[in-house]
Design an enzyme around this catalytic site. Structure first.
Site, PDB file in Angstrom:
ATOM      1  N   CYS A 104       0.880  -1.160   0.000  1.00 16.26           N
ATOM      2  CA  CYS A 104       0.000   0.000   0.000  1.00 16.26           C
ATOM      3  C   CYS A 104       0.917   1.208   0.000  1.00 16.26           C
ATOM      4  CB  CYS A 104      -0.922   0.024   1.218  1.00 16.26           C
ATOM      5  SG  CYS A 104      -1.900   1.542   1.291  1.00 16.26           S
ATOM      6  N   SER A 108      -1.131   1.949   4.668  1.00 17.77           N
ATOM      7  CA  SER A 108      -0.757   0.589   5.070  1.00 17.77           C
ATOM      8  C   SER A 108      -1.944  -0.359   4.975  1.00 17.77           C
ATOM      9  CB  SER A 108      -0.201   0.606   6.497  1.00 17.77           C
ATOM     10  OG  SER A 108      -1.153   1.195   7.367  1.00 17.77           O
TER      11      SER A 108
END
Lengths: 196, 92
Positions: A104, A108
């Site tokens: 990502c 995250s």
């Protein structure tokens, strides 16, 4: 970028917002911690490993998993609906020709229900910025040497879906039962930064 | 204008907005191919500004690394809202 956050300032702000909401009666004491506990409950890489092992032994399940992961994982009693709303799950499978790896880049995003809390390196700026540009080099640092002919597909989980990788089934495991196969699957394998 | 559908080539938005966006900088102004629709959600940029935002399709868009970074033989698939995407008219 989330890497710029100074956690002390953010947590001080969160505490004062939480205290304010509690003083107004909008939040019960400890409600946020309780909700977080509920969200994390049962979240573990054991879940992802069970999914991968089932996909190895049951081609029909593997096909359903790749087509509609949210429905398929319910066959194992698992769900992506543990949070405020069901999150879409996209599962991709590694093959001889293609290796998938998940990141990502913006924050995250991670399938907590299936993998538990994410590892520290997954949230690091180094991993997030480098794996999209040079996945082969980053994978090498993880000890993964892929043949040149294996294409690498990076998935940037920077929006609404969550992603999981089904690693390749190790050679010589044809006779192992599903439970033992699940024991071979690692968290990194399910993110795509390891082979199993 | 062509519809968004699997296999359609798209160019991503080039603007650098003042506030939050979920179009990563490395994928701005780039040409990619739609892989599949990944649900329908309000635009993250609107949500971050406190607006409800009308739900719109979000797409898995696949880019060749060479088109993003000038090098690399891998692909990067990014999840992007329809608002970020403009279909490219193919020459007949």
């Amino acid at each position: 970028m989330s890497g710029d956050h100074t956690s002390s300032a953010v947590s001080a702000r969160v505490r004062s917002v939480e205290a304010f909401l509690e003083s107004r009666g909008l939040l019960d004491d400890g409600e946020i911690d309780r909700r977080i506990d509920e969200f994390l409950a049962g979240g573990s890489p054991v879940n992802g490993a069970r999914i991968a092992a089932r996909a190895w032994v049951d081609p029909g399940f593997a096909e359903r998993l790749l087509a509609d992961a949210n429905s398929a994982i319910r066959e194992l009693g698992l769900t992506m609906a543990g949070g405020l709303q069901e999150q879409r799950l996209k599962v991709v499978a590694n093959t001889v020709d293609e290796h998938n790896v998940v990141v990502c880049t913006l924050c995250s995003c991670y399938p907590i229900a299936l993998l538990g809390p994410s590892p520290g390196w997954y949230k690091s700026e180094a991993y997030r910025s480098r794996v999209v540009r040079d996945p082969r080099g980053v994978l090498r640092e993880f000890g993964v040497e892929l043949p040149d002919r294996t294409r690498i597909s990076v998935w940037d989980a920077s929006a609404e879906s969550r992603y999981m990788v089904v690693p390749r089934r190790p050679a010589g495991t044809e006779d192992l039962p599903e439970e033992q196969l699940a024991g071979l699957v690692t968290r990194k394998g399910l993110i795509g930064t390891a082979v199993v | 204008m062509a519809e968004l559908a699997p296999g359609v080539r798209v160019r991503t938005r080039t603007t650098d907005p003042d506030g939050h966006t979920r179009l990563p900088r490395y994928a701005r102004g780039a040409v990619g191919v739609l892989v599949e629709e990944a649900g329908v959600h309000p635009l993250a940029d609107d949500r971050a500004r406190g607006r409800a935002g009308a739900p719109q399709p979000v797409w898995h868009v696949r880019f060749a690394a060479a088109d993003l970074f000038g090098a690399g033989d891998h692909t990067v698939t990014v999840e992007l809202w329809a608002d970020y995407l403009t279909p490219i008219e193919e020459d007949a």
